[in-house]
Write an enzyme that holds these catalytic residues in place. Structure first.
Site, PDB file in Angstrom:
ATOM      1  N   GLU A 472      24.243  27.563  26.998  1.00 52.08           N
ATOM      2  CA  GLU A 472      23.614  26.234  26.971  1.00 52.08           C
ATOM      3  C   GLU A 472      23.682  25.507  28.306  1.00 52.08           C
ATOM      4  OE1 GLU A 472      25.176  24.132  23.592  1.00 52.08           O
ATOM      5  OE2 GLU A 472      24.084  25.404  22.193  1.00 52.08           O
ATOM      6  N   LYS A 578      28.082  28.519  30.124  1.00 57.89           N
ATOM      7  CA  LYS A 578      28.995  27.914  29.156  1.00 57.89           C
ATOM      8  C   LYS A 578      29.682  29.019  28.343  1.00 57.89           C
ATOM      9  CE  LYS A 578      28.778  24.563  25.350  1.00 57.89           C
ATOM     10  NZ  LYS A 578      27.863  23.904  24.399  1.00 57.89           N
ATOM     11  N   GLN A 579      28.947  30.121  28.133  1.00 63.64           N
ATOM     12  CA  GLN A 579      29.450  31.150  27.225  1.00 63.64           C
ATOM     13  C   GLN A 579      28.732  32.470  27.479  1.00 63.64           C
ATOM     14  OE1 GLN A 579      27.228  28.359  24.578  1.00 63.64           O
ATOM     15  NE2 GLN A 579      27.601  30.000  23.106  1.00 63.64           N
TER      16      GLN A 579
HETATM   17  C1  BGC Z   1      27.782  26.368  21.472  1.00 64.21           C
HETATM   18  C2  BGC Z   1      26.782  26.979  20.529  1.00 64.21           C
HETATM   19  C3  BGC Z   1      27.303  26.852  19.114  1.00 64.21           C
HETATM   20  C4  BGC Z   1      27.647  25.431  18.781  1.00 64.21           C
HETATM   21  C5  BGC Z   1      28.265  25.273  17.414  1.00 64.21           C
HETATM   22  C6  BGC Z   1      28.077  24.945  21.057  1.00 64.21           C
HETATM   23  O1  BGC Z   1      29.061  24.410  21.876  1.00 64.21           O
HETATM   24  O2  BGC Z   1      27.293  26.380  22.797  1.00 64.21           O
HETATM   25  O3  BGC Z   1      26.569  28.326  20.859  1.00 64.21           O
HETATM   26  O4  BGC Z   1      26.360  27.339  18.220  1.00 64.21           O
HETATM   27  O5  BGC Z   1      28.567  24.954  19.731  1.00 64.21           O
HETATM   28  O6  BGC Z   1      29.465  25.958  17.333  1.00 64.21           O
END
Ligand code: BGC
Length: 746
Positions: A472, A578-579
């Site tokens: 994100e 972010k991930q």
């Molecule tokens: C993450 C998403 C996730 C959401 C709910 C966000 O911080 O980036 O990938 O689906 O949190 O857990």
């Protein structure tokens, strides 16, 4: 010890966190671990009782609202509160924040399914008593939440009063300034009835817009004298005992429109009639959990603190996962209001696999819930300008898109491929042909249609533009590798299943033509998957590598998570994740890339990933295992197992991180043990975990139960139940027959 989570002292800094950690639930009902007697007046507890999927709709306020932005959002509602029980000892109100707490402990019993608080208290006037609060949310009667209070005098006491309240006038929690929490709309339900008749407190409340009702019917078991006071929206019952001791059991039964239709109070009364005594409830609870743990436990020896974390995470997944096809599992489960009770891709990619491999009937329920939202996904695709297909919402409860920030919301089209992926996984694991015909085919066809309509062929390549991948911090990009790789898999399978189900009526119903299906195949075969020759890695998207690299070495602790400290545009301009994104695709659809690319990509993305999302560590752990980086695998795994217990993301107060909890299991089973599920069945590529003498778990596979144990440099596969089966151990095929363990060296 590893079956319990205990607090042995009252830590005021940890009160909110402990409300989440000590929450009790059963997938239908969730009750935060609030203190029955309340807190200090100046302390704002996050007081909550939730019913999975029970929600209200609230308008989304936009500064500028453009076409296709959702008008409203669904929100999990805090429902009728039955937690309150005040204790008066010779007129003095018991409180942990007054007088002296001689001793305090609180324990969540994960093998037995209840929590208990023991307090030895001395009042400001010197009266002394021992109090015990035991609570249970039943796995057997899903509507039931029961509390037992026992007060035993230590000093001379003349009178003990227990004042039990059920309150329909409740609000949701709000907090400004954190995008992960709701910032308005506190009042979501309105009580319209609060009575006490035939010994039962009966309260009904409703939402205004979603048209849902909830009821709570409460019965007390007691021996003291009894008074009742009905307010407009609450009922208070006072039980008076002599100073010799007091005991009260409060049985609360919750019913709601989504599961019980109408006449909720009568349904609650009927359920009350069938409820067993408290001890029987506890022994039923133990029976349920014995079976759960027999199949689902993951045991490690040599590290109790990790073992506690592993069990805690599994236990909480069980407490939160919907088991009725009406509900799913939200990002925080039923443990809090963070992310407003919404269901995300967290379910399909992080949580569903745990249940698929241990409790497939629960996994099926999750898929059926998604399937029930297919029409809403078709409607959303139309609204988003697609001529065909189903676009699943980024966040929702019953189907409508509830995301107000489209760059990191609706633009995450990958959720449609993630859902398709989980339907395929279910089929691979169960080989349920009826499921294929009834659900899988339709979901695959409609999601493939979405991809066909979103992307297009250019110079012989299929391109998908303007979407956001899992990361994100990089939004609205062309050809996100993750999205394209997952869409490729989605379309390949749609083509395959289309051929299988022809003649069954579905193809005609949906009007699929051979040309259309052939196009899915063509698009899948020619899917553009960004690759950088120079670095030998898959690029996260068309432009990721052209951006400046964020200087993580000189980013201070206080700046994390970056999303709370930087405008999104700033983040989008940099190479900073972010991930896990590309690295996650290399796990889920590993055959699309070669090992060298996967290795180099891992090294590259590891350097630019912040893990600001709790969905990240487990993926890096799995991939580190695959690549033989054993120490790293263990390091990342360690970040997952106790993330909530140790409040590592500092927001456990808002609820537990369910996806990460699933990720702990994934890191062990798909990571350390190297499980993969493919068309040819199960294969393992286990690696010795240096820190553990022994590591074992079980899996369900097409009616079988298989146990896997890693010990003394060996892996032992045992078929515990079911017909003989062949599994893969690295490249070797291994035949298993019941009760004949097969050992392989690691
Ligand atoms: C993450 C998403 C996730 C959401 C709910 C966000 O911080 O980036 O990938 O689906 O949190 O857990």
């Amino acid at each position: 010890m590893t079956w319990q989570l205990s607090n042995t002292a009252l830590d005021e800094q940890q009160l909110l966190v402990n409300e989440s950690l000590m929450f009790l639930g059963n997938g239908y009902l969730g009750v935060r671990g609030n203190f029955e007697e309340g807190y200090r007046d100046d302390f704002k507890s996050i007081h909550g009782t939730y019913i999975n999927a029970f929600h209200e709709e609230t308008d989304i306020q936009y500064g500028e609202k453009l076409f296709g932005f959702p008008d409203f959002q669904q929100k999990l509602a805090n429902v009728i509160d039955a937690q309150q029980i005040d204790v008066l000892i010779d007129g003095e109100r018991f409180s942990l924040f007054e007088g002296e707490v001689v001793s305090f402990d609180r324990t969540l019993h994960m093998d037995q399914g209840y929590s208990v608080r023991h307090i030895h208290w001395r009042s400001p006037n010197g009266k002394e008593a021992k109090l015990t609060f035991t609570r249970v949310v039943s796995f057997v009667t899903k509507e039931l939440f029961a509390i037992k209070v026992d007060v035993e005098p230590v000093s001379d006491i003349k009178e003990i009063k227990l004042v039990s309240k059920v309150n329909g006038d409740v609000t949701n929690y709000v907090e400004k300034g954190d995008p992960r929490l709701a910032s308005g709309h506190a009042k979501l339900i309105y009580a319209d009835q609060a009575v006490n008749e035939s010994g039962l407190t009966q309260i009904k409340a409703r939402t205004e817009r979603s048209n849902l009702e909830v009821a709570c019917v409460t019965r007390h078991e007691h021996e003291g004298a009894h008074d009742v006071e009905c307010g407009d929206y609450d009922v208070t019952e006072t039980f008076t005992f002599s100073g010799d001791g007091a005991s009260l059991i409060k049985y609360n039964v919750y019913t709601d429109t989504l599961r019980h239709g109408d006449d909720l109070l009568q349904k609650g009364i009927d359920i009350q009639k069938g409820i067993a005594d408290f001890d029987t409830i506890l022994s039923e609870q133990k029976g349920y959990l014995d079976e759960f743990w027999r199949v689902s436990d993951v045991a490690v020896s040599g590290d109790d603190s990790l073992q506690e974390g592993i069990r805690f995470n599994l236990y909480h997944l069980l407490q939160s996962v919907g088991k009725d096809s009406v509900s799913n599992i939200s990002a925080k489960g039923l443990s809090g209001e963070g992310y407003e009770g919404h269901y995300f891709w967290d379910t399909e990619i992080y949580i569903f696999p745990v249940f698929l491999m241990t409790n497939p009937e629960i996994a099926k329920g999750l898929l059926l819930h998604r399937y029930s939202t297919l029409d809403a996904a078709r409607a959303r695709a139309k609204e988003m300008g697609h001529k065909q297909g189903a676009l699943f919402p980024w966040r929702t409860i019953t189907g409508p898109e509830s995301s107000a920030f489209f760059p990191a919301g609706t633009a995450q089209y990958h959720i449609s491929a993630d859902i398709a992926y989980s339907f395929i996984q279910y089929y691979l694991v169960t080989k349920d042909e009826q499921f294929k015909e009834d659900y899988l085919a339709e979901v695959l066809i409609e999601t493939a249609r979405l991809w066909a309509d979103t992307g297009f062929m250019k110079d012989g390549k299929f391109l998908i533009n303007n979407v956001t991948g899992p990361d994100e911090y990089t939004c609205i990009v062309n050809n996100n590798y993750y999205t394209n790789a997952m869409a490729k898999y989605n379309m390949e399978w749609a083509y395959k299943i289309y051929q299988d189900v022809q003649g069954g009526g579905l193809v005609e119903k949906l009007g699929v033509t051979d040309e259309e299906a052939a196009f899915w195949n063509e698009a899948a075969e020619n899917m553009f998957l960004p690759y950088n020759e120079e670095l030998g890695i898959n690029e996260q998207d068309d432009t990721f590598l052209n951006k400046e690299v964020w200087d993580l070495d000189n980013t201070s602790e206080e700046e994390y998570p970056l999303l709370l400290n930087y405008h999104p545009l700033t983040l989008y301009r940099y190479q900073v994740c972010k991930q896990a994104d590309t690295v996650l695709a290399h796990f889920l659809v590993e055959d699309v890339a070669d090992e060298e690319t996967i290795r180099k990509s891992y090294d590259y993305y590891e350097r630019v990933t912040t893990h600001d999302s709790s969905l990240s560590y487990c993926v890096f752990s799995i991939m580190a295992s695959k690549l033989g980086h054993d120490e790293k695998a263990y390091h990342y795994f360690n970040e997952t197992a106790r993330l909530d217990i140790d409040n590592l993301h500092k927001n456990t107060k808002d609820g537990l991180h369910m996806a990460n909890m699933g990720g702990t299991w994934l890191a062990m089973v798909y990571g350390f043990a190297g499980l993969r599920v493919k068309e040819e069945g199960l294969t393992f590529a286990p690696r010795q975990v240096a820190a553990w003498d022994d590591f074992s778990f079980s899996l369900r596979f097409r009616g079988r139960l298989i146990n896997v144990e890693l010990k003394d440099g060996q892996v032992v596969y045992t078929l515990v139940e079911g017909e003989g089966v062949t599994i893969g151990h690295y490249d070797e095929r291994v035949q298993l027959t019941v009760d004949s363990p097969v050992a392989k060296s690691l």
